[in-house]
Design a protein around this motif. Structure first.
Motif, PDB file in Angstrom:
ATOM      1  N   CYS A  21       0.842  -1.189   0.000  1.00 46.21           N
ATOM      2  CA  CYS A  21       0.000   0.000   0.000  1.00 46.21           C
ATOM      3  C   CYS A  21       0.885   1.250   0.000  1.00 46.21           C
ATOM      4  O   CYS A  21       1.961   1.250   0.615  1.00 46.21           O
ATOM      5  N   PRO A  22       0.441   2.329  -0.634  1.00 43.89           N
ATOM      6  CA  PRO A  22       1.309   3.497  -0.787  1.00 43.89           C
ATOM      7  C   PRO A  22       1.612   4.253   0.505  1.00 43.89           C
ATOM      8  O   PRO A  22       2.548   5.047   0.539  1.00 43.89           O
ATOM      9  N   TYR A  23       0.843   4.002   1.569  1.00 43.86           N
ATOM     10  CA  TYR A  23       1.073   4.678   2.846  1.00 43.86           C
ATOM     11  C   TYR A  23       1.889   3.822   3.808  1.00 43.86           C
ATOM     12  O   TYR A  23       2.297   4.290   4.881  1.00 43.86           O
ATOM     13  N   CYS A  24       2.148   2.570   3.459  1.00 42.23           N
ATOM     14  CA  CYS A  24       2.693   1.592   4.414  1.00 42.23           C
ATOM     15  C   CYS A  24       4.210   1.682   4.524  1.00 42.23           C
ATOM     16  O   CYS A  24       4.931   1.612   3.520  1.00 42.23           O
ATOM     17  N   ASP A  25       4.704   1.809   5.772  1.00 44.33           N
ATOM     18  CA  ASP A  25       6.150   1.796   6.000  1.00 44.33           C
ATOM     19  C   ASP A  25       6.577   0.557   6.787  1.00 44.33           C
ATOM     20  O   ASP A  25       7.679   0.495   7.309  1.00 44.33           O
ATOM     21  N   PHE A  26       5.685  -0.437   6.880  1.00 47.59           N
ATOM     22  CA  PHE A  26       6.037  -1.677   7.559  1.00 47.59           C
ATOM     23  C   PHE A  26       6.965  -2.514   6.674  1.00 47.59           C
ATOM     24  O   PHE A  26       7.085  -2.270   5.460  1.00 47.59           O
ATOM     25  N   ASN A  27       7.577  -3.510   7.267  1.00 46.01           N
ATOM     26  CA  ASN A  27       8.446  -4.415   6.521  1.00 46.01           C
ATOM     27  C   ASN A  27       7.559  -5.433   5.798  1.00 46.01           C
ATOM     28  O   ASN A  27       7.392  -6.566   6.229  1.00 46.01           O
ATOM     29  N   SER A  28       6.967  -5.000   4.684  1.00 43.52           N
ATOM     30  CA  SER A  28       6.077  -5.868   3.916  1.00 43.52           C
ATOM     31  C   SER A  28       6.523  -5.872   2.461  1.00 43.52           C
ATOM     32  O   SER A  28       7.057  -4.886   1.952  1.00 43.52           O
ATOM     33  N   HIS A  29       6.268  -7.006   1.800  1.00 46.29           N
ATOM     34  CA  HIS A  29       6.776  -7.220   0.446  1.00 46.29           C
ATOM     35  C   HIS A  29       5.655  -7.795  -0.419  1.00 46.29           C
ATOM     36  O   HIS A  29       5.096  -8.846  -0.101  1.00 46.29           O
TER      37      HIS A  29
END
Length: 390
Positions: A21-29
């Motif tokens: 998602c464009p707002y997400c700063d989590f460690n997600s891929h």
């Protein structure tokens, strides 16, 4: 002062999602090409747990787990059998409290009824839905893969499967959102009768697509009006605010997050996961985090999975403690500060007195609690305790 070992939780990071998602700063891929090696990842999680238990020794072994939280990414991409495999393996290594809260984050676009049955059978007793909004236009702007109708259907399907403890994540101050739109999202959420709501403001985080190309967001005054109006509506509906962005029905507060805010301990497993452990014998509070990229995490062995590991410096403990505890609306007992940090109350006497003088903290020698003013300027309150230990 003696450091006492607080409750112990497990945080398990599942790093993959359908798309970032464009707002997400989590460690997600986001998913690309071949499906991720889900089964191998679960086995690596258990090897990671073995390594932490060996390294932390008596500070971790034998302590009952009070909560487990599968976060991400999108944990609901993992089949119920794999969640069951991890939980069985974790129980074989550590005792679980009889009332252990086990939460799985779910994306309404990645689950179906059969999976809810399977998660429940595996021992997951709480679900957290990342809904964010019930406005389809806003969902598209946020890059979400589900619609409002799909979100409502997913929640009802989980309830039909037997889930009675559900959290819904909602955001406000979305691109071009009005006060009426924010309240409508709350109304749609309340209609689903969740036991818990997380309601937080969309912020532009560094290194995200939204930070690089900011959408038109409501100004600070409009965002504050949304927050106050939604808080009032949630209170009217019987959801008590107990943390900056968390609201719950009676007896349904999230135990896992409460353990964070009360400066409890948690082992962090998975790519990029962070953990914290108190060693009462050594009198130290230790933080450990794992290597961030899933491929590097999977390929590593033992110590190579650790991205960093250090004891929290004594002069940083007051700030770290307040960063968590003051998020709680009711605060925490003053005695907990000494028990959870090993520092005497005198270590924070000066900033404590200043914060009370400014009207940021309640004048109560038995409890650390922010006033309404302190809650509004919480970052300033917490920063008052930075580098102030005696």
């Amino acid at each position: 002062m003696s450091l006492l070992a607080p409750p112990l939780s497990l945080y398990v990071h599942m790093p993959w999602c359908v798309k970032k998602c464009p707002y997400c700063d989590f460690n997600s891929h986001g998913l690309r090409g071949e499906p991720p090696p889900y089964a191998a990842y679960v086995e690596t999680l258990l090897a990671d747990l073995d390594a932490d238990l060996a390294d932390f020794g008596a500070a971790a072994r034998g302590r009952a787990i009070v909560s487990v939280f599968f976060g991400g990414g999108t944990p609901s991409l993992f089949a119920p059998a794999l969640i069951d495999r991890f939980l069985d393996g974790a129980r074989a290594r550590l005792p679980f409290a009889h009332d252990c809260e086990i939460t799985l984050e779910t994306n309404p676009g990645t689950v179906e009824h059969g999976r809810f049955d399977g998660y429940l059978a595996a021992g997951v007793n709480r679900l957290s839905f990342g809904i964010q909004s019930f406005d389809d236009a806003k969902l598209r702007r946020l890059g979400r893969i589900h619609s409002a109708a799909e979100a409502e259907a997913a929640v009802k399907s989980a309830q039909d499967a037997g889930y009675a403890n559900l959290n819904l994540d909602l955001m406000y101050a979305l691109p071009e959102q009005s006060l009426a739109g924010a309240l409508e999202d709350v109304e749609r959420a309340l209609a689903l009768t969740p036991t818990h709501l997380s309601h937080y403001q969309l912020t532009l985080e560094p290194n995200t697509a939204f930070a690089a190309h900011p959408p038109p967001l409501p100004d600070d005054d409009a965002a504050w009006d949304m927050q106050e109006a939604c808080q009032a509506r949630l209170a009217e509906a019987g959801y008590r605010q107990y943390e900056v962005s968390a609201y719950a029905q009676e007896g349904r507060r999230c135990r896992h997050n409460l353990n964070y805010w009360q400066f409890g301990d948690y082992l962090g497993l998975g790519a990029g996961a962070h953990g914290k452990l108190s060693d009462a014998a050594a009198g130290t509070v230790r933080r450990r985090w794992k290597t961030r990229h899933p491929r590097a995490y999977l390929d590593a062995a033992g110590p190579a999975r650790v991205g960093g590991d250090a004891a929290v410096a004594r002069d940083e403990l007051p700030f770290e403690y307040m960063l968590n505890a003051l998020r709680l609306i009711d605060g925490v007992p003053m005695a907990d500060f000494a028990q959870r940090t090993g520092l005497p109350e005198a270590a924070i006497a000066a900033p404590l007195a200043e914060a009370r003088r400014r009207g940021w903290l309640v004048e109560d020698p038995q409890r650390l609690r922010a006033t309404a003013l302190g809650q509004r300027f919480l970052n300033d309150v917490i920063e008052a305790f930075l580098d102030r230990a005696a």
